[in-house]
Design a protein around this motif. Structure first.
Motif, PDB file in Angstrom:
ATOM      1  N   ALA A 212       0.459  -1.124  -0.204  1.00 44.73           N
ATOM      2  CA  ALA A 212       0.137   0.003  -0.178  1.00 44.73           C
ATOM      3  C   ALA A 212       0.987   1.061   0.391  1.00 44.73           C
ATOM      4  CB  ALA A 212      -0.794   0.116   1.149  1.00 44.73           C
ATOM      5  N   ASP A 213       0.230   2.510  -0.729  1.00 40.09           N
ATOM      6  CA  ASP A 213       1.189   3.364  -0.115  1.00 40.09           C
ATOM      7  C   ASP A 213       1.454   3.717   1.254  1.00 40.09           C
ATOM      8  OD1 ASP A 213       1.023   3.959  -3.251  1.00 40.09           O
ATOM      9  OD2 ASP A 213      -0.522   4.703  -3.725  1.00 40.09           O
ATOM     10  N   PRO A 214       2.216   5.020   0.939  1.00 36.02           N
ATOM     11  CA  PRO A 214       2.421   5.779   2.247  1.00 36.02           C
ATOM     12  C   PRO A 214       1.520   5.765   2.795  1.00 36.02           C
ATOM     13  CG  PRO A 214       4.423   6.194   0.854  1.00 36.02           C
ATOM     14  CD  PRO A 214       3.104   5.760   0.014  1.00 36.02           C
ATOM     15  N   GLY A 215       0.962   5.506   4.764  1.00 33.69           N
ATOM     16  CA  GLY A 215       0.103   6.310   4.885  1.00 33.69           C
ATOM     17  C   GLY A 215      -1.744   5.251   4.471  1.00 33.69           C
ATOM     18  N   ALA A 216      -1.320   4.888   3.358  1.00 32.53           N
ATOM     19  CA  ALA A 216      -2.792   3.909   3.431  1.00 32.53           C
ATOM     20  C   ALA A 216      -2.964   2.593   3.687  1.00 32.53           C
ATOM     21  CB  ALA A 216      -2.581   4.186   1.211  1.00 32.53           C
ATOM     22  N   ASN A 217      -2.583   2.155   3.853  1.00 28.08           N
ATOM     23  CA  ASN A 217      -2.725   0.628   4.685  1.00 28.08           C
ATOM     24  C   ASN A 217      -3.370   0.954   6.354  1.00 28.08           C
ATOM     25  OD1 ASN A 217      -3.114  -2.071   4.714  1.00 28.08           O
ATOM     26  ND2 ASN A 217      -0.886  -2.277   4.662  1.00 28.08           N
ATOM     27  N   GLU A 218      -4.178  -0.236   7.141  1.00 21.72           N
ATOM     28  CA  GLU A 218      -4.706  -0.056   8.286  1.00 21.72           C
ATOM     29  C   GLU A 218      -4.006   0.453   8.866  1.00 21.72           C
ATOM     30  OE1 GLU A 218      -7.980  -3.159   9.050  1.00 21.72           O
ATOM     31  OE2 GLU A 218      -6.342  -3.789   7.811  1.00 21.72           O
ATOM     32  N   TYR A 219      -3.766   1.198   9.724  1.00 21.15           N
ATOM     33  CA  TYR A 219      -2.741   1.035  11.602  1.00 21.15           C
ATOM     34  C   TYR A 219      -2.170  -0.416  11.633  1.00 21.15           C
ATOM     35  CZ  TYR A 219      -0.885   2.487  15.123  1.00 21.15           C
ATOM     36  OH  TYR A 219       0.047   2.820  16.467  1.00 21.15           O
ATOM     37  N   ALA A 220      -0.854   0.471  11.663  1.00 21.51           N
ATOM     38  CA  ALA A 220      -0.069  -1.350  12.606  1.00 21.51           C
ATOM     39  C   ALA A 220       0.405  -2.261  11.062  1.00 21.51           C
ATOM     40  CB  ALA A 220      -0.300  -2.116  13.987  1.00 21.51           C
ATOM     41  N   ARG A 221      -0.230  -2.626   9.666  1.00 23.79           N
ATOM     42  CA  ARG A 221       0.062  -2.884   8.766  1.00 23.79           C
ATOM     43  C   ARG A 221       0.858  -2.026   8.557  1.00 23.79           C
ATOM     44  NH1 ARG A 221      -4.958  -5.092   5.835  1.00 23.79           N
ATOM     45  NH2 ARG A 221      -3.380  -5.474   4.383  1.00 23.79           N
ATOM     46  N   VAL A 222       1.600  -3.324   7.301  1.00 20.24           N
ATOM     47  CA  VAL A 222       3.030  -2.276   6.872  1.00 20.24           C
ATOM     48  C   VAL A 222       2.468  -2.053   5.773  1.00 20.24           C
ATOM     49  CG1 VAL A 222       4.941  -2.859   5.196  1.00 20.24           C
ATOM     50  CG2 VAL A 222       5.151  -3.745   7.164  1.00 20.24           C
ATOM     51  N   ASP A 223       3.838  -0.732   5.423  1.00 19.75           N
ATOM     52  CA  ASP A 223       2.920   0.093   3.815  1.00 19.75           C
ATOM     53  C   ASP A 223       4.277   0.399   3.005  1.00 19.75           C
ATOM     54  OD1 ASP A 223       3.822   2.152   4.688  1.00 19.75           O
ATOM     55  OD2 ASP A 223       1.891   3.182   4.942  1.00 19.75           O
ATOM     56  N   LYS A 224       4.447   1.257   1.821  1.00 14.13           N
ATOM     57  CA  LYS A 224       5.268   1.633   1.749  1.00 14.13           C
ATOM     58  C   LYS A 224       6.845   2.068   2.700  1.00 14.13           C
ATOM     59  CE  LYS A 224       4.341   1.316  -3.360  1.00 14.13           C
ATOM     60  NZ  LYS A 224       2.312   1.233  -3.642  1.00 14.13           N
ATOM     61  N   ALA A 225       5.880   3.161   3.645  1.00 10.33           N
ATOM     62  CA  ALA A 225       6.781   3.677   3.452  1.00 10.33           C
ATOM     63  C   ALA A 225       7.663   3.525   5.225  1.00 10.33           C
ATOM     64  CB  ALA A 225       6.102   4.929   5.038  1.00 10.33           C
ATOM     65  N   ALA A 226       6.710   2.338   5.672  1.00 11.81           N
ATOM     66  CA  ALA A 226       7.828   1.131   6.820  1.00 11.81           C
ATOM     67  C   ALA A 226       8.779   0.151   5.282  1.00 11.81           C
ATOM     68  CB  ALA A 226       6.831   0.245   6.908  1.00 11.81           C
ATOM     69  N   ASP A 227       8.391   0.032   4.541  1.00 10.11           N
ATOM     70  CA  ASP A 227       9.505  -0.535   3.250  1.00 10.11           C
ATOM     71  C   ASP A 227      10.170   0.604   3.253  1.00 10.11           C
ATOM     72  OD1 ASP A 227       9.760  -2.854   0.667  1.00 10.11           O
ATOM     73  OD2 ASP A 227      10.290  -0.997   0.944  1.00 10.11           O
ATOM     74  N   TYR A 228      10.788   1.908   2.597  1.00 14.03           N
ATOM     75  CA  TYR A 228      11.707   2.387   2.772  1.00 14.03           C
ATOM     76  C   TYR A 228      12.186   2.857   3.809  1.00 14.03           C
ATOM     77  CZ  TYR A 228       8.628   3.760  -1.502  1.00 14.03           C
ATOM     78  OH  TYR A 228       7.592   3.573  -2.481  1.00 14.03           O
ATOM     79  N   ALA A 229      11.647   2.822   5.262  1.00 14.15           N
ATOM     80  CA  ALA A 229      12.154   3.249   6.715  1.00 14.15           C
ATOM     81  C   ALA A 229      13.141   2.161   6.760  1.00 14.15           C
ATOM     82  CB  ALA A 229      11.350   2.781   7.758  1.00 14.15           C
ATOM     83  N   LEU A 230      13.093   1.049   6.751  1.00  9.12           N
ATOM     84  CA  LEU A 230      13.192  -0.212   6.873  1.00  9.12           C
ATOM     85  C   LEU A 230      15.211  -0.199   5.982  1.00  9.12           C
ATOM     86  CD1 LEU A 230      14.110  -2.707   8.304  1.00  9.12           C
ATOM     87  CD2 LEU A 230      12.855  -3.943   7.348  1.00  9.12           C
ATOM     88  N   LEU A 231      14.256   0.127   4.813  1.00 13.17           N
ATOM     89  CA  LEU A 231      15.812   0.320   3.854  1.00 13.17           C
ATOM     90  C   LEU A 231      16.497   1.150   4.466  1.00 13.17           C
ATOM     91  CD1 LEU A 231      14.023   0.011   0.305  1.00 13.17           C
ATOM     92  CD2 LEU A 231      16.073  -1.642   1.072  1.00 13.17           C
ATOM     93  N   SER A 232      16.431   2.672   4.389  1.00 14.84           N
ATOM     94  CA  SER A 232      17.086   3.417   5.399  1.00 14.84           C
ATOM     95  C   SER A 232      17.538   3.240   6.475  1.00 14.84           C
ATOM     96  CB  SER A 232      16.243   5.179   5.335  1.00 14.84           C
ATOM     97  OG  SER A 232      15.805   4.498   6.692  1.00 14.84           O
ATOM     98  N   ARG A 233      17.110   2.667   7.329  1.00 13.69           N
ATOM     99  CA  ARG A 233      18.004   1.843   8.872  1.00 13.69           C
ATOM    100  C   ARG A 233      19.092   1.170   8.222  1.00 13.69           C
ATOM    101  NH1 ARG A 233      14.041  -0.694  13.179  1.00 13.69           N
ATOM    102  NH2 ARG A 233      13.338   1.499  13.062  1.00 13.69           N
ATOM    103  N   ILE A 234      18.778  -0.539   7.169  1.00 14.29           N
ATOM    104  CA  ILE A 234      19.701  -0.845   6.622  1.00 14.29           C
ATOM    105  C   ILE A 234      20.947   0.218   5.802  1.00 14.29           C
ATOM    106  CG2 ILE A 234      18.074  -2.873   6.809  1.00 14.29           C
ATOM    107  CD1 ILE A 234      18.908  -3.306   3.831  1.00 14.29           C
ATOM    108  N   TYR A 235      20.541   0.997   5.048  1.00 11.74           N
ATOM    109  CA  TYR A 235      21.838   1.594   4.374  1.00 11.74           C
ATOM    110  C   TYR A 235      23.090   2.460   4.917  1.00 11.74           C
ATOM    111  CZ  TYR A 235      19.248   0.518   0.040  1.00 11.74           C
ATOM    112  OH  TYR A 235      18.568  -0.205  -1.226  1.00 11.74           O
ATOM    113  N   LEU A 236      21.262   3.122   6.736  1.00 10.82           N
ATOM    114  CA  LEU A 236      22.751   3.520   7.814  1.00 10.82           C
ATOM    115  C   LEU A 236      24.055   2.621   8.278  1.00 10.82           C
ATOM    116  CD1 LEU A 236      22.614   6.661   9.042  1.00 10.82           C
ATOM    117  CD2 LEU A 236      21.168   5.705  10.767  1.00 10.82           C
TER     118      LEU A 236
END
Length: 524
Positions: A212-236
């Motif tokens: 789902a697009d950022p903020g478009a999924n149900e609360y506490a479910r994964v969306d693109k923003a969570a995916d991007y956040a985990l990628l930013s974390r592993i790249y850091l």
């Protein structure tokens, strides 16, 4: 027993591909016969972040442990990231936790073992879900579309990638299996840390179009923003994981979240950690959802809150719990005085400490709960002061990914030389955090003050007790060695240097006995 369960889940249990005669027996052949079952099974994967087993209580645990609370993911993850560092010291005298804070753990440590087991049993659940739903993709029951089922699978793949990221961070070179590896046919082979990084990265990129697009999924479910956040974390942290700096990629994914315009800093820092924090989707990218009625667990936020309460604190009115607290975790003198140097009269509103009756000074004995300020950040009361729905099991959600981390990741990646960002923007993001913290611009810094040492302290001020500190100190080269000491580092009162092999945990001795494909991490 617990270690056997994990290996069995990954390699030794084989489901028969037949429909049972008894209609009351549920197997993979009939569990997905209704559309709701697909979501219910996905819910189990999310629930494995917080609870102990197959029910909301303790009657059907996944892992055998004398205290089921210690067999839960969040409690083990929190202890590994916090109790091992300057942010937290425990007063219970439990052998495993004493070894954690003292940096004297071994491959026999119970907490090392339970964290490992929980990660890999959760991965095995994800593998099974992905495998079975993919089998059903061309014969779905009425009421669920292929697009919906594919999104469920993408969320399961994200969770699996997240658990593998935890394994990569904590244990380095670990056993590896996916849905392609059929249960009962193999013992998992060991994957190198660098290759596991590539796998996690590729999975997160691959699933993006289906989420789902950022903020478009149900609360506490994964969306693109969570995916991007985990990628930013592993790249850091890529330099630690692979030897190659990926700061530019970190900035790229921070920018994706920021430019989505779905997230901002919530106006109250303190409210983000209360019983009604499920209402703050402006900053919460992905939480571990908690509920005092439907998530009865001593291994989730119930642990984080109860274990930090004691001394002269009013457990009922201040924290919304009736047990009086467990008098366990508090902050070290080193952390408070380094990160919040004027803690006794700090105008930084993030310094949510309880000080009455607590001694700020060197910890002389870890078991004396009165030595060290108490962290009062997380509470089971709402922003209006109303207690949570249950005075034992809490309603407070755990912020797995929060927007403020993205500002901090961006700024650090810029300082480390990443392209795609700029120092002025980084400074602006840091000052936004500080303006919320101070309530005005009095805490703003200038460009000359923004350096890596400042960023580490600012991460401590913003993210303390949210499960970052161990990984942050390793990335800055301070977790081991002698250049930064804290109370009882190296199991000495004033702290002593520790060996670099402690930057990753050992593989548990129990799993090495069961799986001869595995080689122990150096130094253990």
């Amino acid at each position: 027993m617990a270690a056997i369960m994990v290996v069995s889940a990954m390699s030794c249990t084989k489901n028969l591909n037949t429909v049972p005669i008894d209609p009351l027996v549920t197997t993979s052949a009939n569990v997905f016969n209704t559309p709701i079952a697909f979501k219910q099974a996905l819910t189990k994967l999310y629930a494995s972040l917080a609870i102990a087993g197959q029910t909301i209580s303790f009657s059907q645990p996944d892992i055998s442990a004398s205290d089921q609370g210690t067999a839960c993911f969040l409690r083990e993850y929190w202890a590994a990231e916090e109790v091992t560092t300057d942010e937290c010291i425990n007063a219970w005298g439990d052998g495993g936790l004493v070894e954690y804070h003292g940096g004297i753990w071994s491959d026999q440590n119970l907490y090392v073992q339970l964290m490992y087991e929980r990660i890999f049993i959760n991965i095995s659940y994800c593998n099974e879900y992905i495998r079975e739903v993919n089998k059903k993709m061309n014969s779905l029951p009425a009421g669920i579309t292929q697009a919906t089922a594919a999104q469920y699978v993408a969320e399961a793949r994200f969770l699996r990638a997240y658990f593998y990221e935890c394994a990569m961070d904590m244990y380095g070179n670990v056993p590896f299996a996916t849905e392609a590896d059929l249960p009962g046919t193999f013992l998992p082979k060991q994957i190198s840390r660098a290759d596991l990084f590539k796998y996690v990265e590729s999975e997160l990129i691959s699933i993006q179009p289906t989420l789902a697009d950022p903020g478009a999924n149900e609360y506490a479910r994964v969306d693109k923003a969570a995916d991007y956040a985990l990628l930013s974390r592993i790249y850091l942290n890529a330099k630690v994981f692979t030897g190659t700096d990926r700061s530019t990629d970190c900035i790229t994914y921070c920018n994706k979240i920021i430019s989505s315009n779905k997230y901002s800093l919530h106006n109250s820092y303190a409210n983000l950690f209360l019983a009604d924090n499920n209402g703050y989707r402006d900053e919460m990218i992905l939480p571990v959802a908690e509920d005092g009625v439907s998530t009865e667990s001593y291994g989730d936020m119930t642990f984080v809150i109860h274990a930090s309460v004691g001394g002269s604190e009013d457990a009922t009115n201040m924290f919304g719990i009736a047990s009086g607290g467990w008098s366990g975790n508090r902050m070290t003198n080193t952390f408070v005085t380094k990160v919040f140097p004027d803690a006794s009269g700090n105008t930084d509103k993030r310094a949510i400490f309880y000080t009455n009756g607590q001694k700020l000074g060197p910890v002389t004995d870890p078991t004396i709960f009165g030595e060290g300020y108490l962290c009062a950040k997380f509470k089971n009361v709402t922003s209006t002061g109303t207690p949570g729905s249950n005075n034992t099991f809490v309603d407070t959600d755990y912020p797995l990914f929060r927007f403020s981390e993205i500002y901090l990741n961006y700024a650090e990646a810029v300082l480390r030389g990443g392209a795609g960002g700029d120092p002025a923007t980084a400074l602006g993001y840091i000052n936004k955090l500080r303006e919320r913290a101070y309530g005005n611009v009095s805490g703003d810094i200038n460009a000359g003050q923004l350096n890596l040492n400042f960023i580490l302290d600012e991460r401590g001020r913003e993210l303390y007790w949210e499960g970052f500190r161990r990984t942050d100190l390793i990335r800055f080269g301070l977790f081991t060695g002698g250049s930064y000491l804290w109370d009882f580092k190296g199991n000495a009162q004033n702290g002593v240097a520790t060996d670099a092999h402690l930057n990753i945990f050992p593989l548990p001795a129990s799993d090495l006995l069961l799986n001869k494909n595995l080689k122990q991490n150096p130094g253990y």
